[in-house]
Design an enzyme around this catalytic site. Structure first.
Site, PDB file in Angstrom:
ATOM      1  N   GLY A 100       0.724  -1.203  -0.046  1.00 28.37           N
ATOM      2  CA  GLY A 100      -0.066   0.072   0.050  1.00 28.37           C
ATOM      3  C   GLY A 100       0.954   1.127   0.081  1.00 28.37           C
ATOM      4  N   ASP A 101       0.363   2.516   0.020  1.00 27.90           N
ATOM      5  CA  ASP A 101       0.889   3.684  -0.232  1.00 27.90           C
ATOM      6  C   ASP A 101       1.883   3.855  -1.094  1.00 27.90           C
ATOM      7  OD1 ASP A 101      -0.293   4.252   2.365  1.00 27.90           O
ATOM      8  OD2 ASP A 101       0.995   2.862   3.340  1.00 27.90           O
ATOM      9  N   GLU A 102       1.649   3.196  -2.507  1.00 31.04           N
ATOM     10  CA  GLU A 102       2.722   3.154  -3.667  1.00 31.04           C
ATOM     11  C   GLU A 102       2.405   4.409  -4.498  1.00 31.04           C
ATOM     12  OE1 GLU A 102       1.506  -1.211  -2.945  1.00 31.04           O
ATOM     13  OE2 GLU A 102       0.305   0.896  -3.281  1.00 31.04           O
TER      14      GLU A 102
ATOM     15  N   GLY B 117      -3.101   6.541  -6.279  1.00 34.11           N
ATOM     16  CA  GLY B 117      -4.069   7.575  -6.442  1.00 34.11           C
ATOM     17  C   GLY B 117      -3.702   8.391  -7.670  1.00 34.11           C
TER      18      GLY B 117
ATOM     19  N   ALA C  14      -8.924   2.835   2.961  1.00 34.99           N
ATOM     20  CA  ALA C  14      -8.011   3.021   1.963  1.00 34.99           C
ATOM     21  C   ALA C  14      -7.795   4.630   1.882  1.00 34.99           C
ATOM     22  CB  ALA C  14      -8.379   2.701   0.285  1.00 34.99           C
TER      23      ALA C  14
ATOM     24  N   HIS D 296      -6.376   7.523  -0.532  1.00 35.34           N
ATOM     25  CA  HIS D 296      -5.661   8.190  -1.894  1.00 35.34           C
ATOM     26  C   HIS D 296      -5.627   9.574  -1.926  1.00 35.34           C
ATOM     27  CE1 HIS D 296      -6.835   4.072  -3.783  1.00 35.34           C
ATOM     28  NE2 HIS D 296      -5.838   4.081  -2.940  1.00 35.34           N
TER      29      HIS D 296
ATOM     30  N   LYS E  48     -20.616 -10.206   6.385  1.00 36.30           N
ATOM     31  CA  LYS E  48     -20.893 -10.527   5.129  1.00 36.30           C
ATOM     32  C   LYS E  48     -20.589 -12.064   4.937  1.00 36.30           C
ATOM     33  CE  LYS E  48     -19.289  -9.901   0.359  1.00 36.30           C
ATOM     34  NZ  LYS E  48     -18.536  -8.828  -0.718  1.00 36.30           N
TER      35      LYS E  48
ATOM     36  N   ARG F 265      -0.306   7.399  10.791  1.00 39.12           N
ATOM     37  CA  ARG F 265       0.687   6.598  11.391  1.00 39.12           C
ATOM     38  C   ARG F 265       2.102   6.710  10.483  1.00 39.12           C
ATOM     39  NH1 ARG F 265      -2.215   0.962  12.166  1.00 39.12           N
ATOM     40  NH2 ARG F 265      -2.659   1.429   9.865  1.00 39.12           N
TER      41      ARG F 265
ATOM     42  N   LEU G  57      10.405   8.196  -7.340  1.00 36.04           N
ATOM     43  CA  LEU G  57      11.829   8.069  -7.652  1.00 36.04           C
ATOM     44  C   LEU G  57      12.797   9.131  -6.860  1.00 36.04           C
ATOM     45  CD1 LEU G  57      13.797   6.219  -9.330  1.00 36.04           C
ATOM     46  CD2 LEU G  57      13.793   7.826 -10.847  1.00 36.04           C
ATOM     47  N   ASP G  58      12.316  10.355  -7.049  1.00 43.35           N
ATOM     48  CA  ASP G  58      12.774  11.530  -6.622  1.00 43.35           C
ATOM     49  C   ASP G  58      13.381  11.689  -4.994  1.00 43.35           C
ATOM     50  OD1 ASP G  58       9.956  11.638  -6.502  1.00 43.35           O
ATOM     51  OD2 ASP G  58      10.287  13.628  -5.211  1.00 43.35           O
TER      52      ASP G  58
ATOM     53  N   LYS H 107       5.092  15.645  -6.747  1.00 47.44           N
ATOM     54  CA  LYS H 107       3.878  15.556  -6.260  1.00 47.44           C
ATOM     55  C   LYS H 107       2.688  15.829  -7.249  1.00 47.44           C
ATOM     56  CE  LYS H 107       2.111  15.570  -2.160  1.00 47.44           C
ATOM     57  NZ  LYS H 107       1.927  16.431  -0.617  1.00 47.44           N
TER      58      LYS H 107
END
Length: 447
Positions: free
Chosen positions: A30-32, A35, A57, A59, A164, A325, A354-355, A438
């Protein structure tokens, strides 16, 4: 009309699916930056869907320097020309949904008219306030019994999926039909939870009053999701985008169990969470951050609990959108991403942030695991094994200059180009986008 020979029947010639869905999935924990990739593709999509998870989630999308936060709404809701669809596999906390819309409306004008653009499957399950309360109580119990929690977001997602599976959950279709019948079922479910959890605070009357108001607000948005998707897939040409929530290593089946979420966030969840046949699944894009992060507890082989980890954490501003967190940080783990690829079959990859690596003199990449001196051929199912692995790293030279202004592959420093090529060669999957900042513009498209 009787058809004689087989070739006379038009039904017997195989038909190519008309429209296919494009899927964006997280390939790590997650958090890759899903979004951002979704936002990029949503700009010319006709329909943007969520198929699983809930408001656990998070985003973030930045448009015209306004930062929008989405948890339940598909981030494509910012596209005024697209329809946003919440599928049957999503669990919906209604106060959360309306609160999220309200907060984003206050930030900027991107969300204006969202009710006209949103459709919700009548088969989606509802997260009630007592599901959220129970989530908190269960975490407390785990903390007391085992001294370790799962690190849930306490948004009631797990307990709602439990209802469910236990077949006593309530769905959107129950809420928008006869409210008297709904009320009866709701009281039964609430009482059931009160019996199971003695110190559970449930204000049944207040929640029912709230739900009655939501029922009216929701009614115009609710649709038969199976029919909706079928029409979209078989009708005139449409671009349909599916936004995965959470990530491969958080999948209930394929993730690092038990430190996972309660839904399938791998590609199979697209079919079951929307009612889409597998033949209609088109391109599947995996989102991979240039390093690895994890929120909460659980094994993390390439974790750097040192200055490198701190650097990634502060430069990457690694705090959860949903929970706030601090995220644990480490080197890129390609064994883990390759495993995600085995399950999802990525057509291409979006490499993000990448930056954040710009200042490092050298960069390590995890390329193999071994345990007790023996190489591991595959990603282990057992968490006790995963906590014991030692990682074999490949060390690559850093570029030690800013990549933030780059807008093409050629504008990246050669060491950064080599880092990207190394990832492609290892995974045997092409990198289609590289993120170096960003804004929308900082997603470099390679092909």
């Amino acid at each position: 009309v009787r058809f004689g020979a087989a070739q006379d029947s038009p039904l017997r010639t195989p038909k190519e699916p008309h429209n296919k869905v494009t899927v964006v999935l997280g390939a790590q924990w997650g958090d890759e930056g899903k979004g951002k990739v979704v936002d990029l593709l949503a700009m010319d999509a006709d329909i943007v869907c969520r198929c699983q998870g809930g408001n656990n989630a998070g985003h973030t999308v930045v448009v015209d320097s306004v930062e929008y936060d989405f948890h339940l709404l598909p981030s494509g809701v910012l596209n005024k020309k697209a329809v946003s669809f919440i599928g049957n596999g999503v669990v919906i906390h209604l106060p959360g949904l309306f609160d999220e819309a309200k907060k984003n409306l206050e930030k900027g004008k991107g969300l204006q008219g969202w009710e006209e653009r949103l459709k919700i499957s009548d088969r989606a399950h509802i997260v009630f306030n007592f599901h959220q309360a129970v989530d908190g109580l269960q975490e407390q119990q785990r903390e007391q019994q085992e001294g370790k929690n799962l690190g849930t977001t306490k948004k009631g997602i797990g307990p709602a999926y439990s209802s469910k599976a236990a077949r006593n959950g309530l769905r959107i279709c129950d809420l928008v039909s006869d409210f008297k019948v709904f009320e009866e079922k709701f009281r039964m479910l609430a009482t059931h939870f009160q019996m199971m959890y003695r110190n559970l605070n449930v204000d049944i009357e207040a929640e029912l009053q709230q739900l009655k108001i939501y029922a009216e607000k929701l009614r115009p948005l609710v649709t038969d999701g199976v029919y909706f998707m079928h029409k979209a897939l078989t009708g005139p040409s449409k671009r349909i985008l599916v936004e995965g929530a959470n990530a491969a290593l958080l999948d209930i089946d394929f993730g690092t169990y038990p430190f996972v979420t309660s839904s399938n966030c791998t590609v199979g969840g697209v079919c079951t969470g929307l009612g889409v046949p597998p033949s209609h699944v088109g391109r599947v894009y995996g989102v991979v951050k240039a390093y690895t992060t994890r929120v909460g507890v659980g094994a993390f082989p390439t974790e750097q609990d040192n200055e490198t980890g701190d650097l990634l954490q502060s430069r990457g501003r690694e705090f959860g959108v949903t929970t706030g967190r601090r995220r644990r940080c480490g080197w890129l783990d390609l064994i883990l991403v390759r495993y995600a690829h085995m399950v999802n079959g990525f057509s291409a990859i979006a490499l993000t942030k990448l930056d954040i690596l710009d200042t490092l003199p050298e960069i390590k990449v995890g390329v193999a695991y071994e345990v007790d001196g023996h190489p591991l051929p595959s990603f282990p199912a057992n968490m006790d094994v995963l906590t014991r692995v030692t990682v074999e790293y490949k060390t690559l030279p850093g570029w030690q200059c800013s990549t933030e202004a780059a807008r093409s592959f050629d504008e990246l420093p050669s060491q950064a180009q080599n880092y990207i090529r190394f990832i492609e060669d290892f995974l045997q999957v092409p990198v289609k986008w590289v993120g170096v900042g960003k804004s929308r513009e900082s997603m470099i498209k390679l092909f």
